[in-house]
Design a protein around this motif. Sequence first.
Motif, mmCIF file in Angstrom:
data_model
loop_
_atom_site.group_PDB
_atom_site.id
_atom_site.type_symbol
_atom_site.label_atom_id
_atom_site.label_comp_id
_atom_site.label_asym_id
_atom_site.label_seq_id
_atom_site.Cartn_x
_atom_site.Cartn_y
_atom_site.Cartn_z
ATOM 1 N N GLY A 202 41.130 10.673 10.512
ATOM 2 C CA GLY A 202 39.935 11.496 10.612
ATOM 3 C C GLY A 202 40.199 12.807 11.321
ATOM 4 O O GLY A 202 39.280 13.456 11.819
ATOM 5 N N SER A 225 37.089 11.580 5.215
ATOM 6 C CA SER A 225 36.360 11.091 6.384
ATOM 7 C C SER A 225 36.592 9.596 6.538
ATOM 8 O O SER A 225 36.618 8.856 5.546
ATOM 9 C CB SER A 225 34.851 11.347 6.225
ATOM 10 O OG SER A 225 34.587 12.726 6.103
ATOM 11 N N CYS A 267 39.608 7.075 15.913
ATOM 12 C CA CYS A 267 39.425 8.106 14.882
ATOM 13 C C CYS A 267 38.360 9.134 15.246
ATOM 14 O O CYS A 267 37.936 9.905 14.390
ATOM 15 C CB CYS A 267 39.097 7.458 13.545
ATOM 16 S SG CYS A 267 40.441 6.479 12.877
ATOM 17 N N SER A 270 33.242 9.058 14.632
ATOM 18 C CA SER A 270 32.396 9.832 13.724
ATOM 19 C C SER A 270 31.166 9.037 13.325
ATOM 20 O O SER A 270 31.089 7.816 13.509
ATOM 21 C CB SER A 270 33.184 10.218 12.468
ATOM 22 O OG SER A 270 33.518 9.064 11.718
ATOM 23 N N SER A 273 31.880 6.425 10.354
ATOM 24 C CA SER A 273 32.636 5.258 10.815
ATOM 25 C C SER A 273 31.804 4.424 11.783
ATOM 26 O O SER A 273 31.964 3.198 11.854
ATOM 27 C CB SER A 273 33.944 5.692 11.478
ATOM 28 O OG SER A 273 33.705 6.532 12.591
#
Length: 332
Positions: A202, A225, A267, A270, A273
């Motif tokens: 990411g 993404s 990551c 986000s 996620s």
Amino acid sequence: MNTCKSIRSRFNIQALAQRPLFTLFVLTALAIALFYPRTYAPDSVFAQGAYYDVVVEGHLGTYQIKEDSITLTLKNCRILYENQSFSCTELRVYIAEERMDTVSPLRAGCLLRVAGSLSSFQPARNPGNFDWHAYYLARHISYSVSAKKVTVLSSPALSLQELLIQARRALAERLKLLAASLKSPFTGVDTFSPVLRALLLGDKADLDDKTEARYETGGILHILSVSGLHVSLLGGALTTLAKRLRLPLWLQKASASAFVLLYWQFCGASLSSGRATVMFLCLSAAPLLGRSYDSLSALSLAGLLLLWDSPGLLFQASFQLSFGSILGILLV
């Protein structure tokens, strides 16, 4: 016709009564859409469009070191300006290339003092323009500071967040080395490792605008993404491995859930996620609680948790696309 019947069958009274989380999610989203203030309110202290020489103290959250700059976030900040002190939940600090050598080694959680130029984020000036103010406000980031001097006041012991940041940097460097042989024969530029890092970590820091524009034109920008695909593959693989090792059910689910949570933080935590992580945790918890897994309820719980933390996310395209796409799959 069949699609309409399918949607109507899922929205009957009995179905909604069996899914209170979905009903609550819809009502919450409706209330935010109707009553949450969306008009730009000018800052009473730091006016938009102006720059202010300030000193900021705060704890380092995340940071990203690139070849030409360092970007970091400070949390629980205190802004000192003209003999006055102002509190701030979080702000973004940018360190230019010429000042990178003067910065001491950073560690997540350390207390920093930053002297620099503070500015507010730009709201959308015309319809259709990107609203940077709303974007960062939904992520609790109030201001941007261009640093002139950064001082580390105190440094804590090595934390889990710092270990994840270091592991991410080490893996990114390893991917760079692996992709070194795949440089373009025409330009000699490595265009593969930035894509690989975006796909797996990411991390879009080194992804150039031309490459990103190609993915956007092709309608496949979303694959860069970290989202449900990554979470389901990794979580499912670990669950399968735990089953092969004949571990107890609770240990299978706990190990997979812990790994997915770490991967989410690894990551960059986000939005997409985060939604996938909550849904996977619900999937893991269902058999332990003697319940059946319901995707719509799991999606609703993820939405409620995100909107509880920041109602402004409802108006962000990332939230609408992430939840809208899964909602469409589940309902149609």
